[in-house]
Write a protein that holds these residues in place. Structure first.
Motif, short mmCIF file in Angstrom:
data_model
loop_
_atom_site.label_atom_id
_atom_site.label_comp_id
_atom_site.label_asym_id
_atom_site.label_seq_id
_atom_site.Cartn_x
_atom_site.Cartn_y
_atom_site.Cartn_z
N PHE A 150 -50.32 25.28 51.97
CA PHE A 150 -50.54 26.51 51.21
C PHE A 150 -51.36 26.30 49.94
O PHE A 150 -51.50 27.21 49.14
N ARG A 151 -51.89 25.07 49.79
CA ARG A 151 -52.75 24.75 48.65
C ARG A 151 -52.01 24.97 47.33
O ARG A 151 -52.57 25.52 46.36
N ASP A 180 -45.43 24.16 62.54
CA ASP A 180 -46.32 25.07 63.28
C ASP A 180 -46.21 26.48 62.73
O ASP A 180 -47.21 27.17 62.54
N SER A 181 -44.98 26.92 62.47
CA SER A 181 -44.75 28.26 61.93
C SER A 181 -45.42 28.41 60.56
O SER A 181 -46.08 29.43 60.29
N LEU A 182 -45.27 27.42 59.72
CA LEU A 182 -45.87 27.47 58.39
C LEU A 182 -47.40 27.45 58.46
O LEU A 182 -48.08 28.18 57.74
N GLN A 183 -47.93 26.63 59.36
CA GLN A 183 -49.39 26.53 59.49
C GLN A 183 -49.99 27.85 59.94
O GLN A 183 -51.00 28.31 59.39
N ARG A 184 -49.37 28.51 60.91
CA ARG A 184 -49.90 29.78 61.41
C ARG A 184 -49.84 30.87 60.35
O ARG A 184 -50.75 31.70 60.23
N ARG A 185 -48.78 30.88 59.56
CA ARG A 185 -48.67 31.88 58.49
C ARG A 185 -49.68 31.61 57.38
O ARG A 185 -50.23 32.56 56.80
N SER A 186 -49.92 30.35 57.10
CA SER A 186 -50.93 30.02 56.10
C SER A 186 -52.30 30.49 56.53
O SER A 186 -53.04 31.10 55.75
N VAL A 199 -55.90 37.57 55.63
CA VAL A 199 -55.53 38.62 54.66
C VAL A 199 -56.21 38.38 53.33
O VAL A 199 -56.54 39.32 52.60
N GLY A 200 -56.43 37.11 52.97
CA GLY A 200 -57.10 36.79 51.72
C GLY A 200 -56.18 36.68 50.52
O GLY A 200 -56.64 36.82 49.38
N LEU A 201 -54.91 36.40 50.75
CA LEU A 201 -53.97 36.25 49.64
C LEU A 201 -54.19 34.93 48.93
O LEU A 201 -54.53 33.92 49.54
N GLU A 202 -53.99 34.93 47.62
CA GLU A 202 -54.11 33.72 46.82
C GLU A 202 -52.85 32.86 46.97
O GLU A 202 -51.74 33.40 47.09
N SER A 209 -41.62 37.73 60.64
CA SER A 209 -42.28 37.41 61.91
C SER A 209 -43.78 37.68 61.81
O SER A 209 -44.19 38.76 61.37
N LEU A 210 -44.56 36.69 62.23
CA LEU A 210 -46.01 36.85 62.18
C LEU A 210 -46.46 37.93 63.14
O LEU A 210 -47.26 38.82 62.79
#
Length: 386
Positions: free
Chosen positions: A261-262, A284-290, A297-300, A314-315
């Motif tokens: 998530f930088r 895997d779940s975290l990577q896909r959401r990131s 979406v372009g969220l910071e 849920s994604l």
């Protein structure tokens, strides 16, 4: 005996008729001289378990080796008769036998009767007693079970919760209350956890009650090092996350979160302190959401760090579909561009429909249909006005 009989018949069929009589005489003499395997050859344990006890064939095959010494149904019949007389249903009996097949060898007067009487005295129903016997796997000792249930039932809040805990970790029955379980509970209390938190925590991680005090102290210290203070609302969740992962893996998971998530050290600290269950999410779940939240979406990263509950949704069922609706509404002038994306996620499905979808029924008649398709993963190329 069956194999010997088949062998005899085969030899009879292949032998000349003139010699069948003499051969049959010798074969029968040999069979008579063979050792007797069972005083009741017709008694087959696995069949008895299926036909009389109500087990499935798979359960019977798993249980029968533990009863291979039985040569007749005399003892099992006495046990089944007792259970039936006590009001155990057929499903209760099947649960008892499947969980502890050796119960069929128990003495009714010397063991089973007193056990049922004592447990009934604690307020357990017949089905609850059946569940208890079945999940204890033969560790149901009358001398200790009553005192342990008297301790565990208030700890977990109910007999049903206690049975859930025992099913997940039946060593609770054999663990020493005074030397192991009670010191562990005291250590959790000393860490700032209330009784309700301890009950929920130990239902999720029952082994905390049977591990060493030193291990619990290490878990608590690790949870605190994540930036979640003792006594806070999130502290139980932090302890739960550490117990789930293990102390040794926590540092590696924190490094992964920073990379994915930088996040800076401060940002990952904020995210974890606000939402410790984040640590339990798969890579895997975290990577896909990131990828979705940051790249699409372009969220910071800092926005996500201060709103880590985003990562709990849920994604496919919430993050994507609601984003597409909000994006569609903004692009077509139906929604103020300042509307915060996060605020559209933390409301119920009913409220989301009432606020964002239903009001556009006339201007965008396909919105509800497109949104439903997006929730099924059938994301259209674009939402339609008409």
């Amino acid at each position: 005996m069956l194999r010997l009989r088949c062998c005899i018949l085969a030899r009879l069929r292949s032998s000349p008729a003139t010699s069948q009589g003499s051969y049959l005489h010798r074969a029968i003499s040999a069979a008579a001289a063979a050792p007797v395997i069972s005083p009741n050859p017709s008694f087959a344990v696995d069949d008895y378990l299926v036909e009389t006890c109500g087990l499935t064939r798979a359960q019977a095959l798993k249980a029968s080796p533990k009863l291979s010494h039985l040569k007749s149904p005399t003892k099992p019949a006495a046990v089944l008769s007792f259970l039936a007389a006590q009001g155990f249903s057929s499903s209760d009996v099947a649960a008892v036998v499947a969980g502890d097949p050796k119960v069929l060898c128990s003495r009714v007067d010397g063991y089973l009767g007193p056990v049922v009487a004592q447990l009934t005295g604690l307020g357990l129903s017949r089905s609850q007693i059946a569940r208890l016997i079945s999940c204890c796997h033969g560790n149901l000792h009358l001398t200790s079970i009553v005192s342990k249930l008297q301790y565990y039932m208030p700890l977990f809040g109910s007999i049903d919760n206690t049975l859930r805990a025992l099913k997940g970790h039946f060593y609770l029955i054999s663990s020493n209350l005074e030397r192991v379980v009670k010191p562990n509970v005291a250590t959790l209390r000393d860490s700032g956890l209330g009784d309700c938190d301890i009950a929920k925590l130990c239902l999720a991680h029952t082994r905390l009650l049977t591990t060493s005090v030193e291990s619990i102290r290490a878990i608590v210290a690790c949870a605190e090092s994540l930036g979640v203070p003792r006594g806070s609302r999130m502290f139980r969740h932090a302890v739960c996350a550490v117990a789930f992962l293990g102390v040794d893996k926590i540092a590696a998971k924190v490094v992964y979160l920073k990379k994915t998530f930088r996040w800076s050290d401060a940002q990952v600290g904020i995210a974890v302190s606000k939402f410790p269950p984040l640590l339990r999410r798969s890579k895997d779940s975290l990577q896909r959401r990131s990828e979705f939240l940051i790249s699409e979406v372009g969220l910071e990263p800092t926005y996500i760090a201060h709103r880590p509950m985003l990562l709990s949704y849920s994604l496919e069922g919430r993050l994507r579909p609601r984003y597409y609706v909000v994006k569609f509404l903004k692009e077509n002038g139906f929604l103020n561009h300042d509307r915060d994306y996060y605020n559209t996620l933390n409301i119920s499905e009913k409220t989301f429909m009432e606020k964002f979808v239903c009001p556009q029924k006339e201007a965008a008649p396909h919105l509800a249909e497109d949104y439903a398709g997006a929730c099924r993963g059938e994301v259209p190329t674009r939402f339609r006005i008409a």
